[in-house]
Design an enzyme around this catalytic site. Structure first.
Site, PDB file in Angstrom:
ATOM      1  N   CYS A  25      26.405 100.880  47.754  1.00  0.00           N
ATOM      2  CA  CYS A  25      27.504 100.829  46.772  1.00  0.00           C
ATOM      3  C   CYS A  25      28.150 102.187  46.540  1.00  0.00           C
ATOM      4  CB  CYS A  25      27.003 100.290  45.448  1.00  0.00           C
ATOM      5  SG  CYS A  25      26.026  98.807  45.636  1.00  0.00           S
ATOM      6  N   CYS A  48      22.451  90.947  46.169  1.00  0.00           N
ATOM      7  CA  CYS A  48      23.175  91.638  45.096  1.00  0.00           C
ATOM      8  C   CYS A  48      24.541  92.120  45.541  1.00  0.00           C
ATOM      9  CB  CYS A  48      22.346  92.798  44.567  1.00  0.00           C
ATOM     10  SG  CYS A  48      21.530  93.714  45.860  1.00  0.00           S
ATOM     11  N   LYS A 103      33.229  92.354  43.858  1.00  0.00           N
ATOM     12  CA  LYS A 103      32.690  91.925  42.560  1.00  0.00           C
ATOM     13  C   LYS A 103      33.733  91.156  41.756  1.00  0.00           C
ATOM     14  CE  LYS A 103      28.403  93.466  42.393  1.00  0.00           C
ATOM     15  NZ  LYS A 103      27.317  92.465  42.406  1.00  0.00           N
ATOM     16  N   GLU A 160      13.587  89.185  41.598  1.00  0.00           N
ATOM     17  CA  GLU A 160      13.607  89.130  43.055  1.00  0.00           C
ATOM     18  C   GLU A 160      12.213  89.413  43.630  1.00  0.00           C
ATOM     19  OE1 GLU A 160      17.306  90.562  44.516  1.00  0.00           O
ATOM     20  OE2 GLU A 160      16.538  90.920  46.526  1.00  0.00           O
ATOM     21  N   GLU A 181      29.683  79.211  40.048  1.00  0.00           N
ATOM     22  CA  GLU A 181      28.234  79.207  39.800  1.00  0.00           C
ATOM     23  C   GLU A 181      27.866  80.176  38.679  1.00  0.00           C
ATOM     24  OE1 GLU A 181      29.998  78.890  42.931  1.00  0.00           O
ATOM     25  OE2 GLU A 181      28.644  80.265  43.937  1.00  0.00           O
ATOM     26  N   GLU A 193      33.228  87.816  42.993  1.00  0.00           N
ATOM     27  CA  GLU A 193      31.957  87.283  42.478  1.00  0.00           C
ATOM     28  C   GLU A 193      32.116  86.797  41.032  1.00  0.00           C
ATOM     29  OE1 GLU A 193      28.296  89.738  42.944  1.00  0.00           O
ATOM     30  OE2 GLU A 193      27.800  89.060  40.915  1.00  0.00           O
ATOM     31  N   GLU A 219      10.395  86.316  43.237  1.00  0.00           N
ATOM     32  CA  GLU A 219      10.854  85.337  44.226  1.00  0.00           C
ATOM     33  C   GLU A 219      10.248  85.630  45.602  1.00  0.00           C
ATOM     34  OE1 GLU A 219      15.137  85.173  44.656  1.00  0.00           O
ATOM     35  OE2 GLU A 219      15.000  83.732  46.311  1.00  0.00           O
ATOM     36  N   SER A 239      18.354  85.567  48.721  1.00  0.00           N
ATOM     37  CA  SER A 239      17.632  85.469  47.449  1.00  0.00           C
ATOM     38  C   SER A 239      18.523  84.753  46.447  1.00  0.00           C
ATOM     39  CB  SER A 239      17.313  86.880  46.948  1.00  0.00           C
ATOM     40  OG  SER A 239      17.013  86.823  45.567  1.00  0.00           O
TER      41      SER A 239
END
Lengths: 580, 418
Positions: free
Chosen positions: A505, A301, A360, A281, A368, A363, A284, A321
């Site tokens: 989190c 994230c 999550k 990241e 993907e 996710e 990036e 990102s």
């Protein structure tokens, strides 16, 4: 100076600040007035009425959660009429409650169950009136079982006041009142982003996460599978809650021992994935800055945040990102480089993630994040799920010996650890980006402007002649404020960190149901303690990461790295758009 | 029998669609008077007349206005509560039907007295047929400068807005009413904050019933007939709506102090087919009940209090011997079961269980324990409910325990006797 007042509760005098509610004043005297809808982090609802108490001079009982104390007030919490009322209200709730306590996910940590035991509510002389209502389950994260709902409204408050989403609300009236989604649709068709905050505040089993612990145990029992587990940074500072340890206790090494006892073949650390995420990241960010690509860049994230962007700001997903989350990046490496190194077929690596999060779970099911038809992450279980597994095995957690993570993917830096706190990703990324852009380490590693519980934190960092404007945001209500600015073209940040849950989190939707803002703040402190006591505190200095790049990924942002460590997003149509 | 037309003085005397017609009989002269008075003095007139809120809550009106004035926050507003949801209550309908301009005049006086910027009339959905005449009255009053900018050259701006409910009884409760106007679901909220501090759109709000407001222009015009009527503790007159098994159901204006017998057997023409009275409920569904033993008490706040009754909205529902007490209680309970907003536990769940117990009594399938449990919940509900609905929903039942104990007799006793 704050004005103080004195009142009496059950004849005992107590001095409190003006504005204190009866329920809070009673706590000072170590009296726990029963409550259901009250939550310390939420504004007053006063709807369950179970905290009704007697106040001298008042004809009716008053709700202790809502009534401010006054000087000279006399309160009684234990008279016959109070007991009849509180117990009566419990009986009324129970008569409309699906009484399947033994098979309920909240068996043992249910507020209603606890109250019933406290009030000795056995079999009330009331007709059982609960009706069967369909359960909403068609998403990977969240289960809504309205038959268990006590209509306290905590979930609605957190969804609206903290997240600004309003995916659920009250519908109907009288006995038909229910908590539901618009048009009673499944969650995937609503504004819901599966952050799971409702499952943390729900006092009963009406809103819970989808349980995947059985799938994990099945994999452990399967001789063909190598079951590896990664644990998110926030789990180790929250897990202790369930075992009576003080808020913010660091139980990393006991947790590792427990995971081995549960039967995981390898116990790894999501912090390793976090280090990798940071490395990519940061690369990036520099690339976007240098090559005038879409700015500002936002972190990606947090899966609820990504869902939020896809559903609510689909026109802005280019700002996210492309670097995969620590969980996803870990699993991508686990199924490729790690499997290859250990000489295991990818399909026989079963990758489990222990997360403080229910989004999550969604996710992990993203197309993907698959390779050759296999999900990178096979199962996600929450902190609460891990607690269940520990209890199932029968582990005496507090007396466990300590042990270390396995290598290579158990090695991590302090930068990976602070990922779990709001501002942590930003701080970790700055440590790496600064060094890469200036060839010098940051003057102070601990970058305090991004720390703390404030909803939106802003700062400017001078990096190699570049004045980087940054913002750190937690809760989606705050995120919407920033994104609206971006839409209006009034957002001149370069880099924005967003965490959907309050405090990051550590306050996640998969954390123990005892989670409060106060507990979350202690957990944040604990993460910073872990960082401070780490030998390595910059992600790019993780030795196993260096090796991984040297032997497998070439360099941050390389073609291999891009293929494995980056993802893409897509706008999701909302079934109903209420914004117009 | 005493006949009095004080609040109803204008009924039938003017064309309700013409402000000229209203002004020809002296309309808006009270407003002229009010403009020359201090708001506090207007409130004092109401206090001297001892007017208690006529919607049902019986809160002293002068005190309410005085308190509203005292709130120092800006953007005050006045609400006229025309939700009139209590069962057998239809006096406000008559006032709006027959004297709409008087109500508008009262709204302007109220606005002046409490220094408001806006007035709202919240009218129940079932009265939508009365909307045109109120809209017309507001429009014409505005054309004449009684509403709008710089009213009567005072430099004071004030408008009146008309809103309709969607049919929920609970929206007669002040906090639910304001939420309904605000476009939210009509569910009450806890107090504080009180309406006078933070009401409609979080503005300081003074809310009054149609009848309460309607008295004001008359009182400012000539208080003497009002002050001479009634009793020492209940001054003046009251609009009552009599319904049920009477020969002439309708709205009557009566002086306080008249006997219940004079209302029921005099004005309302007695009971259909000369049946005996089973019970009378005063003040709507949330009111208490009694039997014919109270026929000769005076219709006044003080005598009603002595007899465990409330005047409330002024409705008088007469039920004759053809309906049993338990059936009446079941119907009343059905009403509350339907109308509870459902947000607080005691009201949402309590209503349905009391309904179940009443059904058991009706069917004779109850146990002594059922009676005890029902009595407990009939006490728990009003003690702990969030709003006035839950607080008063068991008034009828609780008064029935005293007036008709035989309905709830112990089974063991019944068997012993029978």
């Amino acid at each position: 100076m704050e004005e103080k007042i004195t009142l009496k509760i059950n004849g005992m005098p107590v001095e409190v600040k003006k504005g204190t509610k009866i329920l809070e004043a009673a706590k000072v005297l170590h009296i726990d007035i029963p409550h259901l809808c009250y939550h310390p982090d939420q504004r007053v609802k006063a709807r369950c009425r179970i905290c009704s108490v007697e106040v001298v001079g008042k004809k009716r009982l008053l709700a202790a959660c809502a009534t401010e104390c006054w000087d000279g007030m006399e309160v009684f919490t234990d008279t016959k009429v109070v007991r009849d009322t509180q117990r009566g209200i419990l009986q009324l709730i129970m008569a409309d409650h699906e009484e399947n306590c033994l098979t309920c996910p909240r068996n043992g940590n249910c507020v209603l169950q606890h109250l019933c035991s406290r009030f000795n509510v056995l079999r009330p002389n009331l007709t059982h009136v609960a009706e069967s209502i369909p359960v909403k389950t068609t998403n990977p994260s969240l289960v809504h079982d309205p038959e268990k709902c006590v209509k306290c409204g905590r979930c609605i408050r957190v969804c609206k006041d903290v997240q600004g989403i309003e995916a659920i609300g009250f519908a109907g009236r009288s006995t038909g009142l229910k908590v539901t989604t618009p048009y009673e649709e499944e969650f995937n068709k609503t504004d819901c982003v599966l952050c799971g905050q409702c499952t943390v505040v729900c006092p009963v089993g009406a809103l819970v996460e989808k349980d995947d612990t059985d799938r994990v145990l099945d994999a452990i029992f399967d001789p063909d599978k190598t079951v590896i587990v990664q644990t998110a940074p926030s789990v180790r500072v929250a897990l202790g809650d369930a075992f009576g340890l003080p808020d913010g206790s660091i139980v990393t090494k006991k947790m590792v021992s427990a995971l081995r006892m549960i039967g995981f073949d390898k116990v790894f650390d999501t912090n390793y994935g976090a280090d990798l995420t940071i490395t990519e990241e940061a690369g990036e960010l520099i690339d976007r800055l240098k090559n005038n690509k879409t700015m500002p860049m936002t972190t990606s994230c947090c899966p609820a945040w990504v869902n939020f962007m896809e559903k609510h700001y689909p026109d802005k997903i280019a700002h996210l990102s492309t670097t995969k989350s620590p969980m996803a990046i870990f699993s991508a490496i686990a199924k490729t480089q790690y499997a290859k190194q250990e000489n295991i077929a990818s399909k026989n690596v079963f990758s489990v993630a222990i997360m403080p999060c229910i989004a999550k779970k969604y996710e992990a099911k993203r197309q993907e994040l698959t390779q050759n038809g296999l999900f990178d992450t096979d199962a996600v279980i929450t902190t609460r799920g891990l607690i269940k597994l520990i209890k199932y095995i029968g582990i005496d957690f507090n007396n466990l010996p300590e042990s270390e993570f396995d290598n290579p993917m158990g090695e991590s830096t302090g930068a990976g650890a602070i990922f779990g706190a709001t501002g942590g990703v930003m701080e970790a990324a700055l440590r790496t980006a600064y060094e890469w852009m200036t060839d010098k380490p940051m003057p102070t590693l601990e970058y305090t402007p991004v720390r703390g519980f404030e909803g939106i934190k802003e700062a400017q960092v001078e990096i190699g002649g570049h004045n980087l404007k940054i913002a750190v945001v937690h809760t989606l209500k705050n995120a919407a404020l920033i994104m609206d600015k971006l839409r209006d073209g009034k957002c001149d940040y370069d880099f924005i960190e967003v965490m959907a849950c309050p405090g990051g989190c550590v306050g996640g939707g998969g954390q123990p149901v005892t989670t409060t803002f106060a507990a979350t703040k202690e957990r944040i402190k604990a993460l910073y303690t872990i960082d401070r006591s780490s030998k390595l505190r910059k992600s790019h200095e993780n030795p196993y990461l260096k090796k991984l790049y040297a032997e497998f990924l070439e360099a941050p942002g390389s073609e291999t790295a891009h293929k494995l460590l980056h993802t893409h997003y897509h706008a999701r149509e909302k079934e109903f758009d209420f914004s117009k | 029998m005493q006949k009095i037309n004080y609040i109803t003085e204008n009924f039938g005397k003017y064309d309700v669609f013409s402000i000229d017609s209203y002004m020809n009989i002296g309309g808006f002269q009270s407003l002229q008077k009010a403009i020359d008075m201090e708001g506090e003095d207007i409130a004092a007139v109401l206090s001297d007349a001892g007017i208690k809120g006529r919607g049902g809550a019986e809160y002293p009106m002068g005190r309410k206005w005085s308190q509203a004035r005292a709130v120092k926050r800006p953007h005050h507003c006045v609400i006229c509560n025309a939700d009139e949801g209590e069962t057998c209550t239809f006096k406000d309908r008559e006032l709006i039907t027959n004297d709409p301009f008087n109500l508008i005049e009262a709204m302007v006086i109220a606005g002046w007295a409490v220094n408001a910027e806006d007035g709202y009339i919240y009218m129940r959905a079932e009265y939508s047929h009365l909307r045109p005449r109120l809209i017309n009255a507001i429009k014409q009053a505005k054309e004449r400068g009684f509403l709008g900018k710089n009213i009567l050259g005072t430099g004071w701006d004030y408008d009146v807005h008309l809103y309709s409910g969607a049919g929920a009884y609970v929206c007669g409760e002040g906090t639910a009413l304001i939420r309904s106007i605000e476009g939210k679901a009509g569910r009450p909220r806890m107090k504080p904050p009180f309406m006078k501090q933070s009401g409609l759109f979080a503005r300081p709000t003074c809310i009054n019933n149609v009848e309460s407001l309607s008295i004001v222009p008359h009182l400012l015009h000539d208080a003497v007939p009002y002050m001479q009527a009634g009793t020492k503790e209940s001054i003046g007159t009251k609009m009552v709506s009599v319904g049920g098994n009477v020969n002439k159901p309708g709205v009557y204006e009566v002086p306080f102090g008249i006997t219940v017998r004079d209302i029921v057997y005099g004005l309302a023409g007695g009971i259909q087919e000369d049946h005996k009275i089973r019970l009378i409920q005063f003040g709507g569904a949330s009111g208490k009940i009694s039997d014919d033993r109270i026929l000769d008490i005076s219709y006044s706040y003080e005598d009603f209090a002595k007899n465990n009754l409330i005047i409330g909205s002024g409705s008088i529902l007469v039920i004759d011997e053809r309906t049993s007490v338990i059936d009446f209680l079941r119907y009343t309970q059905d009403f509350f079961l339907h109308e509870s907003c459902g947000q607080c536990t005691p009201c949402r769940e309590g209503n349905r269980h009391i309904r179940i117990f009443l059904e058991k009594i009706k069917n004779g399938t109850y146990t002594d324990e059922d009676i005890q449990t029902m009595k407990t919940f009939a006490r728990v509900m009003p003690m702990s409910s969030l709003c006035g609905l839950g607080e008063t929903a068991q008034n009828a039942l609780k008064s029935a325990f005293d007036v008709f104990p035989e309905v709830f007799a112990s089974k063991t006793q019944t068997e012993a006797v029978g």
